[in-house]
Design a protein around this motif. Structure first.
Motif, PDB file in Angstrom:
ATOM      1  N   ALA A   1       0.828  -1.205   0.000  1.00  0.00           N
ATOM      2  CA  ALA A   1       0.000   0.000   0.000  1.00  0.00           C
ATOM      3  C   ALA A   1       0.865   1.258   0.000  1.00  0.00           C
ATOM      4  CB  ALA A   1      -0.930  -0.006   1.213  1.00  0.00           C
ATOM      5  N   ALA A   2       1.968   1.235   0.750  1.00  0.00           N
ATOM      6  CA  ALA A   2       2.868   2.386   0.797  1.00  0.00           C
ATOM      7  C   ALA A   2       3.496   2.639  -0.566  1.00  0.00           C
ATOM      8  CB  ALA A   2       3.951   2.161   1.850  1.00  0.00           C
ATOM      9  N   GLU A   3       3.838   1.559  -1.266  1.00  0.00           N
ATOM     10  CA  GLU A   3       4.409   1.695  -2.600  1.00  0.00           C
ATOM     11  C   GLU A   3       3.383   2.254  -3.590  1.00  0.00           C
ATOM     12  OE1 GLU A   3       5.716  -2.193  -3.578  1.00  0.00           O
ATOM     13  OE2 GLU A   3       7.366  -2.206  -2.120  1.00  0.00           O
ATOM     14  N   ARG A   4       2.104   2.022  -3.307  1.00  0.00           N
ATOM     15  CA  ARG A   4       1.024   2.505  -4.172  1.00  0.00           C
ATOM     16  C   ARG A   4       0.245   3.627  -3.502  1.00  0.00           C
ATOM     17  NH1 ARG A   4       2.995  -1.898  -5.188  1.00  0.00           N
ATOM     18  NH2 ARG A   4       2.779  -3.127  -7.097  1.00  0.00           N
ATOM     19  N   ARG A   5       0.960   4.426  -2.769  1.00  0.00           N
ATOM     20  CA  ARG A   5       0.362   5.543  -2.017  1.00  0.00           C
ATOM     21  C   ARG A   5      -0.403   6.496  -2.927  1.00  0.00           C
ATOM     22  NH1 ARG A   5       2.416  10.616  -0.443  1.00  0.00           N
ATOM     23  NH2 ARG A   5       1.681  11.344   1.604  1.00  0.00           N
ATOM     24  N   GLY A   6       0.058   6.619  -4.165  1.00  0.00           N
ATOM     25  CA  GLY A   6      -0.583   7.521  -5.112  1.00  0.00           C
ATOM     26  C   GLY A   6      -1.971   7.095  -5.530  1.00  0.00           C
ATOM     27  N   ARG A   7      -2.404   5.917  -5.110  1.00  0.00           N
ATOM     28  CA  ARG A   7      -3.756   5.460  -5.433  1.00  0.00           C
ATOM     29  C   ARG A   7      -4.774   5.914  -4.390  1.00  0.00           C
ATOM     30  NH1 ARG A   7      -2.757  -0.350  -8.483  1.00  0.00           N
ATOM     31  NH2 ARG A   7      -0.819   0.298  -9.494  1.00  0.00           N
ATOM     32  N   PHE A   8      -4.285   6.609  -3.371  1.00  0.00           N
ATOM     33  CA  PHE A   8      -5.164   7.170  -2.341  1.00  0.00           C
ATOM     34  C   PHE A   8      -5.159   8.684  -2.463  1.00  0.00           C
ATOM     35  CE2 PHE A   8      -4.050   2.989  -0.888  1.00  0.00           C
ATOM     36  CZ  PHE A   8      -5.199   2.520  -0.266  1.00  0.00           C
ATOM     37  N   ARG A   9      -6.300   9.292  -2.160  1.00  0.00           N
ATOM     38  CA  ARG A   9      -6.445  10.724  -2.361  1.00  0.00           C
ATOM     39  C   ARG A   9      -5.682  11.525  -1.307  1.00  0.00           C
ATOM     40  NH1 ARG A   9      -9.391  13.057  -5.750  1.00  0.00           N
ATOM     41  NH2 ARG A   9     -10.595  11.172  -6.178  1.00  0.00           N
ATOM     42  N   VAL A  10      -5.151  12.664  -1.739  1.00  0.00           N
ATOM     43  CA  VAL A  10      -4.450  13.570  -0.833  1.00  0.00           C
ATOM     44  C   VAL A  10      -5.403  14.012   0.275  1.00  0.00           C
ATOM     45  CG1 VAL A  10      -3.350  15.829  -0.641  1.00  0.00           C
ATOM     46  CG2 VAL A  10      -2.864  14.388  -2.611  1.00  0.00           C
ATOM     47  N   GLY A  11      -4.891  14.079   1.500  1.00  0.00           N
ATOM     48  CA  GLY A  11      -5.727  14.494   2.627  1.00  0.00           C
ATOM     49  C   GLY A  11      -5.955  13.334   3.575  1.00  0.00           C
ATOM     50  N   GLY A  12      -7.213  13.134   3.934  1.00  0.00           N
ATOM     51  CA  GLY A  12      -7.547  12.125   4.938  1.00  0.00           C
ATOM     52  C   GLY A  12      -7.116  10.719   4.585  1.00  0.00           C
ATOM     53  N   GLU A  13      -7.292  10.342   3.317  1.00  0.00           N
ATOM     54  CA  GLU A  13      -6.964   8.968   2.913  1.00  0.00           C
ATOM     55  C   GLU A  13      -5.466   8.689   3.049  1.00  0.00           C
ATOM     56  OE1 GLU A  13     -10.516   8.807  -0.445  1.00  0.00           O
ATOM     57  OE2 GLU A  13      -8.478   8.213  -1.010  1.00  0.00           O
ATOM     58  N   ARG A  14      -4.656   9.569   2.503  1.00  0.00           N
ATOM     59  CA  ARG A  14      -3.206   9.344   2.585  1.00  0.00           C
ATOM     60  C   ARG A  14      -2.696   9.510   4.014  1.00  0.00           C
ATOM     61  NH1 ARG A  14      -0.578  12.023  -2.847  1.00  0.00           N
ATOM     62  NH2 ARG A  14      -1.924  10.923  -4.296  1.00  0.00           N
ATOM     63  N   GLN A  15      -3.351  10.373   4.773  1.00  0.00           N
ATOM     64  CA  GLN A  15      -2.943  10.538   6.164  1.00  0.00           C
ATOM     65  C   GLN A  15      -3.185   9.258   6.952  1.00  0.00           C
ATOM     66  OE1 GLN A  15      -1.420  13.393   7.500  1.00  0.00           O
ATOM     67  NE2 GLN A  15      -1.012  11.903   9.114  1.00  0.00           N
ATOM     68  N   ARG A  16      -4.330   8.627   6.723  1.00  0.00           N
ATOM     69  CA  ARG A  16      -4.625   7.362   7.394  1.00  0.00           C
ATOM     70  C   ARG A  16      -3.598   6.300   7.003  1.00  0.00           C
ATOM     71  NH1 ARG A  16     -10.700   5.483   6.529  1.00  0.00           N
ATOM     72  NH2 ARG A  16     -10.082   3.945   8.115  1.00  0.00           N
ATOM     73  N   LEU A  17      -3.289   6.229   5.709  1.00  0.00           N
ATOM     74  CA  LEU A  17      -2.318   5.247   5.232  1.00  0.00           C
ATOM     75  C   LEU A  17      -0.937   5.528   5.807  1.00  0.00           C
ATOM     76  CD1 LEU A  17      -1.552   2.870   3.446  1.00  0.00           C
ATOM     77  CD2 LEU A  17      -1.269   4.473   1.534  1.00  0.00           C
ATOM     78  N   ASP A  18      -0.528   6.798   5.798  1.00  0.00           N
ATOM     79  CA  ASP A  18       0.796   7.161   6.308  1.00  0.00           C
ATOM     80  C   ASP A  18       0.916   6.845   7.798  1.00  0.00           C
ATOM     81  OD1 ASP A  18       1.432   8.028   3.806  1.00  0.00           O
ATOM     82  OD2 ASP A  18       1.199  10.159   4.226  1.00  0.00           O
ATOM     83  N   ASN A  19      -0.156   7.087   8.552  1.00  0.00           N
ATOM     84  CA  ASN A  19      -0.136   6.795   9.993  1.00  0.00           C
ATOM     85  C   ASN A  19       0.060   5.296  10.248  1.00  0.00           C
ATOM     86  OD1 ASN A  19      -0.531   9.475  10.645  1.00  0.00           O
ATOM     87  ND2 ASN A  19      -2.741   9.283  10.953  1.00  0.00           N
ATOM     88  N   LEU A  20      -0.638   4.476   9.468  1.00  0.00           N
ATOM     89  CA  LEU A  20      -0.503   3.026   9.617  1.00  0.00           C
ATOM     90  C   LEU A  20       0.904   2.563   9.240  1.00  0.00           C
ATOM     91  CD1 LEU A  20      -3.938   1.969   8.118  1.00  0.00           C
ATOM     92  CD2 LEU A  20      -3.156   1.409  10.425  1.00  0.00           C
ATOM     93  N   THR A  21       1.412   3.102   8.140  1.00  0.00           N
ATOM     94  CA  THR A  21       2.756   2.723   7.704  1.00  0.00           C
ATOM     95  C   THR A  21       3.801   3.112   8.743  1.00  0.00           C
ATOM     96  OG1 THR A  21       2.079   3.076   5.396  1.00  0.00           O
ATOM     97  CG2 THR A  21       4.435   2.944   5.839  1.00  0.00           C
ATOM     98  N   GLN A  22       3.643   4.314   9.318  1.00  0.00           N
ATOM     99  CA  GLN A  22       4.597   4.774  10.318  1.00  0.00           C
ATOM    100  C   GLN A  22       4.536   3.923  11.580  1.00  0.00           C
ATOM    101  OE1 GLN A  22       6.910   7.264   9.710  1.00  0.00           O
ATOM    102  NE2 GLN A  22       7.765   6.355  11.570  1.00  0.00           N
ATOM    103  N   ARG A  23       3.335   3.520  11.974  1.00  0.00           N
ATOM    104  CA  ARG A  23       3.194   2.662  13.152  1.00  0.00           C
ATOM    105  C   ARG A  23       3.879   1.315  12.916  1.00  0.00           C
ATOM    106  NH1 ARG A  23      -3.193   3.196  14.023  1.00  0.00           N
ATOM    107  NH2 ARG A  23      -2.932   1.637  15.660  1.00  0.00           N
ATOM    108  N   MET A  24       3.766   0.811  11.688  1.00  0.00           N
ATOM    109  CA  MET A  24       4.439  -0.445  11.370  1.00  0.00           C
ATOM    110  C   MET A  24       5.955  -0.277  11.448  1.00  0.00           C
ATOM    111  SD  MET A  24       4.433  -2.607   7.787  1.00  0.00           S
ATOM    112  CE  MET A  24       5.459  -1.341   6.989  1.00  0.00           C
TER     113      MET A  24
END
Length: 276
Positions: free
Chosen positions: A221-244
């Protein structure tokens, strides 16, 4: 058995208190009567059975149309409230649906090459309408599972669906591949359902058999981050990736500390004073 009447009863049961029994009946009917002719009936039942009865105040979820057939985007039931047995039953129901559908699709593609079955082509092309229901209901129930096989199957399905998302970044420039508000809402709901599954999967991180599946999926998902919209979606993904990432660093540090402080370390001798 008339499949139309049977599916109507099953759909109502899925909205009641006999969900597990309804899933068993669905799987039996799917095995016995899933054909090109009954495909629209099964599809319609799955699209409507998990809509919340209570009207939603969410404008984007109540006033838009999600598909070419003109059906409205509805708020789906929250699987969190179901017990583990119900979640497992729903997950198995969607696994059975996927197997039977892929089998029918394979037969269809073979017959299509020979010039047959063109009249139902739209039914197969329109099956993407079920993607959000499959993710938000079926796959998320699987991600809740304490069964390693079911969890792995759900995570594999998530990765497959992730690969089908359109890229919203081209040549380092944000682009809107979704041309109107209806499609934006539908795409956003699907992506947020995927993120809901990611967050649910993270709660399983302490299980040894879940760790590799979680890391594999989050990295993809992190490698395909561009498939999520800027803002809330990418923030949620980034938070999960950082926690991992933080969890991986913590594990490495803890292992190093244990190795350094342990009197059982193979390089230590009896005369060495361990620092505690």
């Amino acid at each position: 058995v008339d499949p139309s009447e049977a599916l109507l009863k099953i759909g109502k049961a899925l909205q009641g208190s006999k969900i597990s029994k309804a899933t068993i009946l669905f799987e039996k009917l799917l095995t016995a009567q899933f054909t090109y002719e009954t495909l629209p009936l099964f599809k319609s039942m799955l699209l409507t059975a998990f809509i919340m009865k209570k009207k939603t105040t969410n404008k984007s979820a109540s006033s838009s149309s999600s598909s070419s057939s003109g059906s409205s985007i509805h708020q789906l039931v929250d699987v969190v409230k179901w017990d583990s047995t119900t979640k497992a039953s729903i997950a198995n129901m969607f696994i059975s649906w996927e197997k039977q559908f892929e089998k029918l699709k394979s037969n269809f593609q073979h017959e299509l090459k020979n010039g047959f079955k063109n009249e139902i082509k739209n039914e197969f092309e329109g099956i993407d309408e079920l993607k959000r229901v499959k993710v938000a209901i079926g796959i998320r129930c699987g991600v809740f599972s304490d069964d390693s096989f079911m969890f792995a199957s759900a995570m594999k399905s998530l990765r497959s669906i992730l690969e089908t998302l359109p890229n919203l970044v081209q040549n380092d420039v944000e682009v809107d591949v979704e041309k109107n508000d209806v499609q934006v809402d539908a795409g956003s709901l699907l992506r947020n359902s995927i993120l809901d599954c990611f967050e649910t999967a993270w709660t399983q991180k302490t299980r040894p058999w879940a760790k590799s599946e979680i890391e594999h999926t989050f990295n993809l998902a992190a490698e395909r981050r561009g498939r999520f919209r800027v803002g809330g979606e990418r923030q949620r993904l980034d938070n999960l990736t950082q926690r991992m990432i933080d969890g991986q660093r913590k594990t490495i540090v803890n292992r190093a500390v244990r190795a350094n402080n342990s009197t059982a370390h193979p390089l230590r001798n009896k005369g060495f004073d361990a620092v505690r």
